[in-house]
Design a protein around this motif. Sequence first.
Motif, PDB file in Angstrom:
ATOM      1  N   LEU A  17     -50.277-133.781  34.276  1.00  0.00           N
ATOM      2  CA  LEU A  17     -49.769-132.934  35.352  1.00  0.00           C
ATOM      3  C   LEU A  17     -49.237-131.610  34.821  1.00  0.00           C
ATOM      4  O   LEU A  17     -49.316-130.582  35.500  1.00  0.00           O
ATOM      5  N   ARG A  18     -48.730-131.607  33.606  1.00  0.00           N
ATOM      6  CA  ARG A  18     -48.294-130.345  32.988  1.00  0.00           C
ATOM      7  C   ARG A  18     -49.490-129.418  32.810  1.00  0.00           C
ATOM      8  O   ARG A  18     -49.427-128.220  33.137  1.00  0.00           O
ATOM      9  N   ILE A  19     -50.585-129.960  32.292  1.00  0.00           N
ATOM     10  CA  ILE A  19     -51.804-129.162  32.100  1.00  0.00           C
ATOM     11  C   ILE A  19     -52.376-128.737  33.447  1.00  0.00           C
ATOM     12  O   ILE A  19     -52.801-127.584  33.628  1.00  0.00           O
ATOM     13  N   TYR A  20     -52.386-129.658  34.408  1.00  0.00           N
ATOM     14  CA  TYR A  20     -52.912-129.371  35.740  1.00  0.00           C
ATOM     15  C   TYR A  20     -52.133-128.231  36.396  1.00  0.00           C
ATOM     16  O   TYR A  20     -52.723-127.278  36.925  1.00  0.00           O
ATOM     17  N   ASP A  21     -50.818-128.325  36.379  1.00  0.00           N
ATOM     18  CA  ASP A  21     -49.996-127.315  37.055  1.00  0.00           C
ATOM     19  C   ASP A  21     -50.130-125.946  36.398  1.00  0.00           C
ATOM     20  O   ASP A  21     -50.119-124.912  37.083  1.00  0.00           O
ATOM     21  N   TRP A  27     -55.106-119.887  39.340  1.00  0.00           N
ATOM     22  CA  TRP A  27     -56.094-119.770  40.420  1.00  0.00           C
ATOM     23  C   TRP A  27     -56.235-118.298  40.787  1.00  0.00           C
ATOM     24  O   TRP A  27     -55.243-117.615  41.057  1.00  0.00           O
ATOM     25  N   PRO A  28     -57.450-117.754  40.797  1.00  0.00           N
ATOM     26  CA  PRO A  28     -57.616-116.296  40.797  1.00  0.00           C
ATOM     27  C   PRO A  28     -57.452-115.599  42.148  1.00  0.00           C
ATOM     28  O   PRO A  28     -57.399-114.369  42.183  1.00  0.00           O
ATOM     29  N   ILE A  29     -57.421-116.340  43.252  1.00  0.00           N
ATOM     30  CA  ILE A  29     -57.291-115.699  44.566  1.00  0.00           C
ATOM     31  C   ILE A  29     -56.190-116.390  45.357  1.00  0.00           C
ATOM     32  O   ILE A  29     -55.809-117.522  45.051  1.00  0.00           O
ATOM     33  N   PRO A  30     -55.651-115.724  46.395  1.00  0.00           N
ATOM     34  CA  PRO A  30     -54.613-116.362  47.205  1.00  0.00           C
ATOM     35  C   PRO A  30     -55.083-117.691  47.787  1.00  0.00           C
ATOM     36  O   PRO A  30     -56.240-117.829  48.197  1.00  0.00           O
ATOM     37  N   SER A  31     -54.186-118.666  47.823  1.00  0.00           N
ATOM     38  CA  SER A  31     -54.559-119.989  48.315  1.00  0.00           C
ATOM     39  C   SER A  31     -53.335-120.710  48.851  1.00  0.00           C
ATOM     40  O   SER A  31     -52.197-120.322  48.589  1.00  0.00           O
ATOM     41  N   THR A  32     -53.597-121.770  49.584  1.00  0.00           N
ATOM     42  CA  THR A  32     -52.556-122.626  50.137  1.00  0.00           C
ATOM     43  C   THR A  32     -52.834-124.059  49.710  1.00  0.00           C
ATOM     44  O   THR A  32     -53.983-124.500  49.711  1.00  0.00           O
ATOM     45  N   SER A  48     -58.688-121.805  50.165  1.00  0.00           N
ATOM     46  CA  SER A  48     -58.838-120.413  49.733  1.00  0.00           C
ATOM     47  C   SER A  48     -59.769-119.677  50.684  1.00  0.00           C
ATOM     48  O   SER A  48     -60.598-120.283  51.363  1.00  0.00           O
ATOM     49  N   GLY A  49     -59.663-118.355  50.692  1.00  0.00           N
ATOM     50  CA  GLY A  49     -60.612-117.539  51.433  1.00  0.00           C
ATOM     51  C   GLY A  49     -60.372-117.512  52.927  1.00  0.00           C
ATOM     52  O   GLY A  49     -59.466-118.152  53.461  1.00  0.00           O
ATOM     53  N   VAL A  68     -61.598-127.511  38.961  1.00  0.00           N
ATOM     54  CA  VAL A  68     -62.900-127.271  38.329  1.00  0.00           C
ATOM     55  C   VAL A  68     -63.580-126.027  38.900  1.00  0.00           C
ATOM     56  O   VAL A  68     -64.313-125.322  38.211  1.00  0.00           O
ATOM     57  N   TRP A  69     -63.303-125.747  40.174  1.00  0.00           N
ATOM     58  CA  TRP A  69     -63.974-124.646  40.865  1.00  0.00           C
ATOM     59  C   TRP A  69     -63.321-123.296  40.612  1.00  0.00           C
ATOM     60  O   TRP A  69     -63.736-122.285  41.185  1.00  0.00           O
ATOM     61  N   GLN A  70     -62.317-123.248  39.754  1.00  0.00           N
ATOM     62  CA  GLN A  70     -61.553-122.022  39.523  1.00  0.00           C
ATOM     63  C   GLN A  70     -62.439-120.843  39.119  1.00  0.00           C
ATOM     64  O   GLN A  70     -62.291-119.734  39.626  1.00  0.00           O
ATOM     65  N   ARG A  71     -63.382-121.071  38.233  1.00  0.00           N
ATOM     66  CA  ARG A  71     -64.213-119.967  37.739  1.00  0.00           C
ATOM     67  C   ARG A  71     -65.265-119.533  38.760  1.00  0.00           C
ATOM     68  O   ARG A  71     -65.891-118.489  38.600  1.00  0.00           O
ATOM     69  N   PHE A  72     -65.477-120.343  39.822  1.00  0.00           N
ATOM     70  CA  PHE A  72     -66.489-120.022  40.826  1.00  0.00           C
ATOM     71  C   PHE A  72     -65.909-119.611  42.180  1.00  0.00           C
ATOM     72  O   PHE A  72     -66.647-119.155  43.050  1.00  0.00           O
ATOM     73  N   ILE A  73     -64.612-119.805  42.372  1.00  0.00           N
ATOM     74  CA  ILE A  73     -64.045-119.733  43.717  1.00  0.00           C
ATOM     75  C   ILE A  73     -64.156-118.351  44.343  1.00  0.00           C
ATOM     76  O   ILE A  73     -64.342-118.230  45.565  1.00  0.00           O
ATOM     77  N   GLU A  74     -64.081-117.298  43.561  1.00  0.00           N
ATOM     78  CA  GLU A  74     -64.176-115.957  44.154  1.00  0.00           C
ATOM     79  C   GLU A  74     -65.527-115.752  44.830  1.00  0.00           C
ATOM     80  O   GLU A  74     -65.611-115.116  45.890  1.00  0.00           O
ATOM     81  N   ASP A  75     -66.596-116.296  44.247  1.00  0.00           N
ATOM     82  CA  ASP A  75     -67.917-116.180  44.860  1.00  0.00           C
ATOM     83  C   ASP A  75     -68.043-117.081  46.084  1.00  0.00           C
ATOM     84  O   ASP A  75     -68.540-116.655  47.137  1.00  0.00           O
ATOM     85  N   PHE A  76     -67.598-118.316  45.973  1.00  0.00           N
ATOM     86  CA  PHE A  76     -67.717-119.242  47.099  1.00  0.00           C
ATOM     87  C   PHE A  76     -66.895-118.774  48.305  1.00  0.00           C
ATOM     88  O   PHE A  76     -67.313-118.946  49.451  1.00  0.00           O
ATOM     89  N   ALA A  77     -65.731-118.208  48.041  1.00  0.00           N
ATOM     90  CA  ALA A  77     -64.801-117.862  49.118  1.00  0.00           C
ATOM     91  C   ALA A  77     -64.887-116.397  49.523  1.00  0.00           C
ATOM     92  O   ALA A  77     -63.975-115.878  50.161  1.00  0.00           O
TER      93      ALA A  77
END
Length: 293
Positions: A17-21, A27-32, A48-49, A68-77
């Motif tokens: 959980l330390r690594i996860y947090d 996370w590169p974009i605003p999210s909830t 996100s998005g 896992v989707w952190q590096r792709f989220i800007e494109d997906f969202a």
Amino acid sequence: MPKIGRFTSDEAKTNFLRIYDAGAERWPIPSTVLDVETSFGTTHVRKSGSGKGAPVLLLPGISGNGLVWQRFIEDFASERVVYTPDVIGWPGRCVQTAPVRDGADVAKWVVETLDGLGESRVHLAGNSLGAWMATMVGVYHSDRLASLTMFEPGGATFAKPKWSLLLKFLATGMRPTPERMRKLNAWLTPRADLTEDEFAMVMASLKFRTGMPWDRVLTDEELAAITAPTLVLFGADTVVNNPEIGAARARQHIPSADVQIYPGIGHDLLWANQEVVIPRFLDFADNHDRVRN
């Protein structure tokens, strides 16, 4: 016997959980962040998005989580709401309270998560083992899907897994040292260069005992039950599945299958061809989006 996912010790849980947090903070974009109650426990979801179309929900590969989707989220969202849940019964911030016994339960978990999010229909996509989980929703609840996408589906989705795959996992799992895990990752996804932080999460995940069932080969009848528009994307050089067999079965049995095999790419389809694969998915979603059409 179905089990509840758990860490092997409190120390292992704290370390993960330390690594996860720490990863969540990057996370590169605003999210909830949302925690959704289901009959299997609490599902941790990141939203996100924004956009008017039906939202996207992404399921990660084996023992992965929403980060896992952190590096792709800007494109997906870029033009849509995107949900990236952790998987109940896998290492993450979900809290499992009841066993997920089979594919029908997997589908039920996803649908109950959608209910908790207040979403009637989504564009559901999964990578690797996550593609099999997404397919289960297509089998049992296609009415909840604006579309279904499989990115490099797991080895047991369309045919029995290769012995080479099983032996590699068995050999590494007996003594999963960092060196062995790096070699396994390089074999499975040679162009998915993990950062040190991503690799640390992989290693921390090894001290989790899964509570999610393994994939199994879908029958012809199950594939025929998928009535949602379906996109299936393979890498021709994958070591995980047989793309020719998978493509043939998808085209033959899924009523609305759109199948493509990318030459020169393996199981690292998203990592190696992000600039092509994600627009391909988004175009497919646009073409099957009732909100926009």
